[in-house]
Design a protein around this motif. Sequence first.
Motif, PDB file in Angstrom:
ATOM      1  N   PRO A  30       0.825  -1.214   0.000  1.00 15.40           N
ATOM      2  CA  PRO A  30       0.000   0.000   0.000  1.00 15.40           C
ATOM      3  C   PRO A  30       0.865   1.273   0.000  1.00 15.40           C
ATOM      4  O   PRO A  30       0.513   2.259  -0.656  1.00 15.40           O
ATOM      5  CB  PRO A  30      -0.811  -0.119   1.285  1.00 15.40           C
ATOM      6  N   ALA A  31       1.994   1.242   0.689  1.00 17.85           N
ATOM      7  CA  ALA A  31       2.874   2.413   0.707  1.00 17.85           C
ATOM      8  C   ALA A  31       3.411   2.704  -0.695  1.00 17.85           C
ATOM      9  O   ALA A  31       3.500   3.875  -1.102  1.00 17.85           O
ATOM     10  CB  ALA A  31       4.025   2.205   1.685  1.00 17.85           C
ATOM     11  N   ALA A  32       3.759   1.673  -1.440  1.00 18.16           N
ATOM     12  CA  ALA A  32       4.247   1.870  -2.813  1.00 18.16           C
ATOM     13  C   ALA A  32       3.144   2.444  -3.686  1.00 18.16           C
ATOM     14  O   ALA A  32       3.378   3.369  -4.472  1.00 18.16           O
ATOM     15  CB  ALA A  32       4.749   0.546  -3.386  1.00 18.16           C
ATOM     16  N   ARG A  33       1.946   1.944  -3.554  1.00 14.27           N
ATOM     17  CA  ARG A  33       0.809   2.460  -4.337  1.00 14.27           C
ATOM     18  C   ARG A  33       0.503   3.910  -3.952  1.00 14.27           C
ATOM     19  O   ARG A  33       0.220   4.741  -4.820  1.00 14.27           O
ATOM     20  CB  ARG A  33      -0.405   1.574  -4.147  1.00 14.27           C
ATOM     21  N   ASP A  34       0.584   4.218  -2.674  1.00 12.02           N
ATOM     22  CA  ASP A  34       0.375   5.598  -2.225  1.00 12.02           C
ATOM     23  C   ASP A  34       1.436   6.528  -2.806  1.00 12.02           C
ATOM     24  O   ASP A  34       1.127   7.651  -3.207  1.00 12.02           O
ATOM     25  CB  ASP A  34       0.396   5.682  -0.696  1.00 12.02           C
TER      26      ASP A  34
ATOM     27  N   LEU B  72       3.089   6.148  -5.631  1.00 18.36           N
ATOM     28  CA  LEU B  72       2.801   6.346  -7.054  1.00 18.36           C
ATOM     29  C   LEU B  72       1.649   7.333  -7.240  1.00 18.36           C
ATOM     30  O   LEU B  72       1.689   8.179  -8.139  1.00 18.36           O
ATOM     31  CB  LEU B  72       2.488   5.018  -7.732  1.00 18.36           C
ATOM     32  N   ALA B  73       0.644   7.256  -6.396  1.00 17.46           N
ATOM     33  CA  ALA B  73      -0.466   8.208  -6.464  1.00 17.46           C
ATOM     34  C   ALA B  73       0.034   9.620  -6.155  1.00 17.46           C
ATOM     35  O   ALA B  73      -0.376  10.596  -6.790  1.00 17.46           O
ATOM     36  CB  ALA B  73      -1.573   7.804  -5.500  1.00 17.46           C
ATOM     37  N   PHE B  74       0.926   9.730  -5.194  1.00 15.05           N
ATOM     38  CA  PHE B  74       1.511  11.024  -4.836  1.00 15.05           C
ATOM     39  C   PHE B  74       2.234  11.655  -6.026  1.00 15.05           C
ATOM     40  O   PHE B  74       2.139  12.864  -6.262  1.00 15.05           O
ATOM     41  CB  PHE B  74       2.470  10.834  -3.656  1.00 15.05           C
ATOM     42  N   LEU B  75       2.952  10.848  -6.793  1.00 15.79           N
ATOM     43  CA  LEU B  75       3.702  11.370  -7.932  1.00 15.79           C
ATOM     44  C   LEU B  75       2.795  12.045  -8.961  1.00 15.79           C
ATOM     45  O   LEU B  75       3.238  12.938  -9.683  1.00 15.79           O
ATOM     46  CB  LEU B  75       4.500  10.252  -8.609  1.00 15.79           C
ATOM     47  N   GLY B  76       1.545  11.641  -9.030  1.00 16.58           N
ATOM     48  CA  GLY B  76       0.618  12.221  -9.987  1.00 16.58           C
ATOM     49  C   GLY B  76      -0.104  13.456  -9.496  1.00 16.58           C
ATOM     50  O   GLY B  76      -0.817  14.101 -10.262  1.00 16.58           O
TER      51      GLY B  76
END
Length: 74
Positions: A48-52, A54-58
């Motif tokens: 979940p931290a990795a997915r979060d 990636l969402a942050f980068l956008g």
Amino acid sequence: MAEGRAPFGLTQSTEIVAVEGVAIGAWLPEDVQLTTHYAVAPGREATPAARDFLAFLGQEPCRAVFDAAGFARP
């Protein structure tokens, strides 16, 4: 360029904006422009931290950092 040893230089925009005292003077014509595309995607077992992240980068604040670093938006 910054040292004044050449009248102009040609390289990736991210390399130009990273040098103090040097600025992009013009873009190459579109028909000879070379674009490097970067992509990222979570793997099946991404945390979940990795997915979060990636969402942050956008998000806009992060995209503004990429803009300032010379990356063009798709």
